[in-house]
Design a protein around this motif. Structure first.
Motif, PDB file in Angstrom:
ATOM      1  N   ARG A 245       0.847  -1.197   0.000  1.00 52.70           N
ATOM      2  CA  ARG A 245       0.000   0.000   0.000  1.00 52.70           C
ATOM      3  C   ARG A 245       0.882   1.247   0.000  1.00 52.70           C
ATOM      4  NH1 ARG A 245      -5.060   0.506   0.470  1.00 52.70           N
ATOM      5  NH2 ARG A 245      -5.476  -1.454   1.565  1.00 52.70           N
ATOM      6  N   ALA A 246       0.623   2.125  -0.969  1.00 52.46           N
ATOM      7  CA  ALA A 246       1.399   3.356  -1.107  1.00 52.46           C
ATOM      8  C   ALA A 246       0.527   4.413  -1.772  1.00 52.46           C
ATOM      9  CB  ALA A 246       2.656   3.101  -1.935  1.00 52.46           C
ATOM     10  N   LEU A 247       0.962   5.670  -1.704  1.00 52.84           N
ATOM     11  CA  LEU A 247       0.233   6.745  -2.370  1.00 52.84           C
ATOM     12  C   LEU A 247       0.372   6.597  -3.881  1.00 52.84           C
ATOM     13  CD1 LEU A 247       1.218   9.830  -0.147  1.00 52.84           C
ATOM     14  CD2 LEU A 247      -0.732   8.276   0.102  1.00 52.84           C
ATOM     15  N   LYS A 248      -0.728   6.830  -4.593  1.00 54.43           N
ATOM     16  CA  LYS A 248      -0.738   6.703  -6.057  1.00 54.43           C
ATOM     17  C   LYS A 248       0.251   7.679  -6.685  1.00 54.43           C
ATOM     18  CE  LYS A 248      -5.169   7.344  -6.305  1.00 54.43           C
ATOM     19  NZ  LYS A 248      -6.587   7.513  -6.686  1.00 54.43           N
ATOM     20  N   ASN A 249       1.117   7.182  -7.568  1.00 52.32           N
ATOM     21  CA  ASN A 249       2.011   8.036  -8.360  1.00 52.32           C
ATOM     22  C   ASN A 249       2.574   7.221  -9.519  1.00 52.32           C
ATOM     23  OD1 ASN A 249       3.928   6.377  -7.208  1.00 52.32           O
ATOM     24  ND2 ASN A 249       5.143   7.997  -6.277  1.00 52.32           N
ATOM     25  N   ALA A 250       3.501   7.786 -10.263  1.00 49.24           N
ATOM     26  CA  ALA A 250       4.073   7.078 -11.416  1.00 49.24           C
ATOM     27  C   ALA A 250       4.812   5.814 -10.986  1.00 49.24           C
ATOM     28  CB  ALA A 250       5.017   8.008 -12.175  1.00 49.24           C
ATOM     29  N   GLY A 251       5.347   5.826  -9.756  1.00 44.54           N
ATOM     30  CA  GLY A 251       6.054   4.652  -9.250  1.00 44.54           C
ATOM     31  C   GLY A 251       5.147   3.437  -9.141  1.00 44.54           C
ATOM     32  N   THR A 252       3.859   3.684  -8.878  1.00 47.54           N
ATOM     33  CA  THR A 252       2.891   2.586  -8.811  1.00 47.54           C
ATOM     34  C   THR A 252       2.818   1.876 -10.165  1.00 47.54           C
ATOM     35  OG1 THR A 252       1.622   4.045  -7.347  1.00 47.54           O
ATOM     36  CG2 THR A 252       0.559   2.019  -8.023  1.00 47.54           C
ATOM     37  N   GLU A 253       2.846   2.660 -11.246  1.00 48.77           N
ATOM     38  CA  GLU A 253       2.790   2.096 -12.598  1.00 48.77           C
ATOM     39  C   GLU A 253       4.071   1.331 -12.933  1.00 48.77           C
ATOM     40  OE1 GLU A 253      -0.064   2.293 -14.210  1.00 48.77           O
ATOM     41  OE2 GLU A 253      -0.748   3.407 -12.455  1.00 48.77           O
ATOM     42  N   SER A 254       5.209   1.865 -12.510  1.00 48.15           N
ATOM     43  CA  SER A 254       6.471   1.210 -12.861  1.00 48.15           C
ATOM     44  C   SER A 254       6.612  -0.136 -12.154  1.00 48.15           C
ATOM     45  CB  SER A 254       7.670   2.114 -12.560  1.00 48.15           C
ATOM     46  OG  SER A 254       7.748   2.411 -11.198  1.00 48.15           O
ATOM     47  N   PHE A 255       5.905  -0.310 -11.018  1.00 48.87           N
ATOM     48  CA  PHE A 255       5.940  -1.611 -10.352  1.00 48.87           C
ATOM     49  C   PHE A 255       5.248  -2.669 -11.212  1.00 48.87           C
ATOM     50  CE2 PHE A 255       3.938  -4.687  -7.300  1.00 48.87           C
ATOM     51  CZ  PHE A 255       5.098  -5.405  -7.070  1.00 48.87           C
ATOM     52  N   THR A 256       4.176  -2.278 -11.893  1.00 47.58           N
ATOM     53  CA  THR A 256       3.494  -3.203 -12.804  1.00 47.58           C
ATOM     54  C   THR A 256       4.465  -3.670 -13.886  1.00 47.58           C
ATOM     55  OG1 THR A 256       1.431  -2.016 -12.405  1.00 47.58           O
ATOM     56  CG2 THR A 256       1.475  -3.477 -14.307  1.00 47.58           C
ATOM     57  N   ALA A 287      12.909   1.857  -4.693  1.00 38.82           N
ATOM     58  CA  ALA A 287      11.856   2.846  -4.961  1.00 38.82           C
ATOM     59  C   ALA A 287      11.537   3.651  -3.711  1.00 38.82           C
ATOM     60  CB  ALA A 287      10.602   2.142  -5.475  1.00 38.82           C
ATOM     61  N   LEU A 288      11.575   2.979  -2.580  1.00 44.64           N
ATOM     62  CA  LEU A 288      11.294   3.657  -1.305  1.00 44.64           C
ATOM     63  C   LEU A 288      12.417   4.635  -0.974  1.00 44.64           C
ATOM     64  CD1 LEU A 288       9.131   3.662   0.873  1.00 44.64           C
ATOM     65  CD2 LEU A 288      10.400   1.884   2.072  1.00 44.64           C
ATOM     66  N   ARG A 289      13.655   4.211  -1.234  1.00 46.21           N
ATOM     67  CA  ARG A 289      14.790   5.095  -0.964  1.00 46.21           C
ATOM     68  C   ARG A 289      14.704   6.364  -1.817  1.00 46.21           C
ATOM     69  NH1 ARG A 289      19.661   7.153  -1.811  1.00 46.21           N
ATOM     70  NH2 ARG A 289      21.179   6.977  -0.128  1.00 46.21           N
ATOM     71  N   ARG A 290      14.325   6.206  -3.078  1.00 43.54           N
ATOM     72  CA  ARG A 290      14.222   7.380  -3.961  1.00 43.54           C
ATOM     73  C   ARG A 290      13.223   8.396  -3.416  1.00 43.54           C
ATOM     74  NH1 ARG A 290      14.327   3.424  -7.866  1.00 43.54           N
ATOM     75  NH2 ARG A 290      12.125   3.655  -8.436  1.00 43.54           N
ATOM     76  N   ALA A 291      12.133   7.897  -2.814  1.00 44.86           N
ATOM     77  CA  ALA A 291      11.121   8.805  -2.270  1.00 44.86           C
ATOM     78  C   ALA A 291      11.545   9.376  -0.925  1.00 44.86           C
ATOM     79  CB  ALA A 291       9.784   8.075  -2.138  1.00 44.86           C
ATOM     80  N   VAL A 292      11.972   8.502  -0.008  1.00 49.48           N
ATOM     81  CA  VAL A 292      12.273   8.927   1.364  1.00 49.48           C
ATOM     82  C   VAL A 292      13.536   9.780   1.433  1.00 49.48           C
ATOM     83  CG1 VAL A 292      12.886   8.127   3.693  1.00 49.48           C
ATOM     84  CG2 VAL A 292      11.131   6.920   2.396  1.00 49.48           C
ATOM     85  N   ILE A 293      14.604   9.330   0.780  1.00 44.20           N
ATOM     86  CA  ILE A 293      15.902   9.996   0.903  1.00 44.20           C
ATOM     87  C   ILE A 293      16.094  11.077  -0.161  1.00 44.20           C
ATOM     88  CG2 ILE A 293      18.414   9.653   0.987  1.00 44.20           C
ATOM     89  CD1 ILE A 293      16.863   8.325   3.320  1.00 44.20           C
ATOM     90  N   GLY A 300       9.436   7.489  -7.073  1.00 49.15           N
ATOM     91  CA  GLY A 300       9.711   6.628  -5.927  1.00 49.15           C
ATOM     92  C   GLY A 300       8.435   6.047  -5.342  1.00 49.15           C
ATOM     93  N   SER A 301       8.592   5.269  -4.279  1.00 49.82           N
ATOM     94  CA  SER A 301       7.432   4.649  -3.626  1.00 49.82           C
ATOM     95  C   SER A 301       7.090   5.385  -2.335  1.00 49.82           C
ATOM     96  CB  SER A 301       7.713   3.182  -3.317  1.00 49.82           C
ATOM     97  OG  SER A 301       6.639   2.634  -2.570  1.00 49.82           O
ATOM     98  N   LEU A 302       5.844   5.861  -2.258  1.00 45.63           N
ATOM     99  CA  LEU A 302       5.361   6.592  -1.080  1.00 45.63           C
ATOM    100  C   LEU A 302       4.514   5.657  -0.224  1.00 45.63           C
ATOM    101  CD1 LEU A 302       4.288   9.787  -3.039  1.00 45.63           C
ATOM    102  CD2 LEU A 302       6.154   9.710  -1.387  1.00 45.63           C
ATOM    103  N   MET A 303       5.179   4.681   0.400  1.00 49.89           N
ATOM    104  CA  MET A 303       4.436   3.707   1.203  1.00 49.89           C
ATOM    105  C   MET A 303       3.725   4.413   2.350  1.00 49.89           C
ATOM    106  SD  MET A 303       6.729   0.256   1.361  1.00 49.89           S
ATOM    107  CE  MET A 303       7.498  -0.421  -0.118  1.00 49.89           C
ATOM    108  N   ALA A 304       2.410   4.209   2.428  1.00 45.87           N
ATOM    109  CA  ALA A 304       1.602   4.879   3.449  1.00 45.87           C
ATOM    110  C   ALA A 304       0.362   4.055   3.735  1.00 45.87           C
ATOM    111  CB  ALA A 304       1.195   6.275   2.968  1.00 45.87           C
ATOM    112  N   GLY A 305      -0.072   4.080   4.988  1.00 43.35           N
ATOM    113  CA  GLY A 305      -1.310   3.409   5.358  1.00 43.35           C
ATOM    114  C   GLY A 305      -2.494   4.336   5.133  1.00 43.35           C
ATOM    115  N   GLN A 306      -3.691   3.798   5.283  1.00 48.17           N
ATOM    116  CA  GLN A 306      -4.902   4.598   5.046  1.00 48.17           C
ATOM    117  C   GLN A 306      -5.124   5.646   6.129  1.00 48.17           C
ATOM    118  OE1 GLN A 306      -7.862   1.474   4.399  1.00 48.17           O
ATOM    119  NE2 GLN A 306      -7.750   1.852   2.203  1.00 48.17           N
TER     120      GLN A 306
END
Length: 337
Positions: A245-256, A287-293, A300-306
């Protein structure tokens, strides 16, 4: 009176963890590092280092650096599929880490014994009642019941359903911590009254003042609502990808696209299933590092809960914990009245 009741309901969790407040910080890769972990433990909660894809040398340095920032207890979260899991367990033992959290599947053969023989207490995730029972029979000391509302890797069942299914059976046997979508103290009070020993929160702490997450990462959280935190989609039934689970962005598509690439490698026999799963894990770590750091909130991946909609500003960890405890105490007072 009500503060005393809250302390009484949390007593089993605080005794088990050795802290003042039975609130664990979820292990968020790149976020749950020395600064945030130490801040949470110093504020009376229980910080947990996210080992993720770290090498034993990196984990060794991270634990040492955390110990330099706090003299309070903290734990280490290890991923069961890490190829050097037993080396990481040895590092934890060398540092006398009191609590190890195993995530990402059933503990491999010998890992439970390796952790416990060094004197550490073992916490595992239980995504179903049958697995909760199996883990406790295997010698696990405490459980985390995490629902699909959580950020990062998730299961298919909601927190409220899992809590109702697992707490009545298991809370009498071992401490059970509830996680997934918890953003306010009222929810904490409710789960404590259901028999939980405490709770685990990640998203609520991700944007704390002490979190090293990039300002762009934090701003994305402040702008987001619950419906923006979506689960990734599995595109190939043969590739058992745990949804994230992460916030919707282009990174979500690249995971596919990444899943398609790995599935093709499986088809051609270039890699084995274990390697395929590791490639997926490494994708998320990168992907998480690209977003967080780096602050790349698009790629990047914006992992977040609801519960992300309840994260509205940057504030110190101590203020977050104090607010959660105040809300929980007030909720208990209203019910008592």
């Amino acid at each position: 009176m009500t503060t005393a009741k809250l302390a009484s309901l949390m007593a089993r969790g605080t005794d088990f963890l050795g802290c003042e407040t039975a609130i664990l910080c979820g292990a968020m890769s790149w976020v749950s590092e020395r600064n945030l972990v130490a801040a949470i433990s110093n504020a009376g909660g229980f910080g947990v280092i996210a080992c993720g894809a770290m090498t034993p040398e990196l984990l060794d340095a991270e634990i040492a650096a955390t110990k330099a920032l706090t003299d309070r207890p903290f734990g280490v979260n290890l991923i069961t599929m890490h190829p050097q899991l037993f080396d990481l367990i040895d590092i934890c033992a060398r540092h006398d880490v009191g609590h190890v959290v195993l995530a990402g599947g059933l503990p491999p053969k010998g890992s439970i014994e390796a952790i416990k023989q060094k004197g550490a207490r073992l916490i595992c995730f239980a995504p179903a009642l049958s697995l909760a029972k199996k883990l406790v029979r295997s010698g696990v000391d405490a459980l985390v019941v995490e629902g699909m509302e959580a950020g990062g890797h998730i299961g298919p069942v909601s927190t409220s359903v899992l809590a109702q299914e697992i707490l009545p059976d298991m809370a009498g046997q071992v401490p059970v911590f509830v996680a997934g979508g918890i953003g306010r103290g009222e929810a904490i009070a409710a789960y404590l009254e259901m028999g939980a020993a405490g709770v685990q929160l990640g998203t609520r702490f991700a944007c704390a003042t002490e979190s090293i997450a990039h300002p762009n990462f934090k701003k994305a959280f402040f702008r987001a609502s619950a419906r923006d935190a979506v689960a990734s989609v599995q595109i190939d039934a043969r590739l058992p990808v745990i949804p994230v689970r992460a916030l919707k962005n282009a990174g979500t598509e690249s995971f596919t696209a990444k899943q398609r690439e790995v599935a093709n490698l499986l088809d051609s026999g270039t890699i084995e299933m274990m390697e395929a799963q590791l490639q997926i894990e490494h994708y998320w770590a990168g992907a998480l590092r690209r977003a967080v750091i780096d602050g790349d909130v698009e790629g990047g991946s914006l992992m977040a809960g609801q519960s992300v909609g309840m994260v509205t500003k940057e504030e110190p960890v101590a203020a977050i914990i104090a607010q959660l405890m105040e809300e929980a105490a007030q909720a208990l007072a209203r019910r008592t009245a």
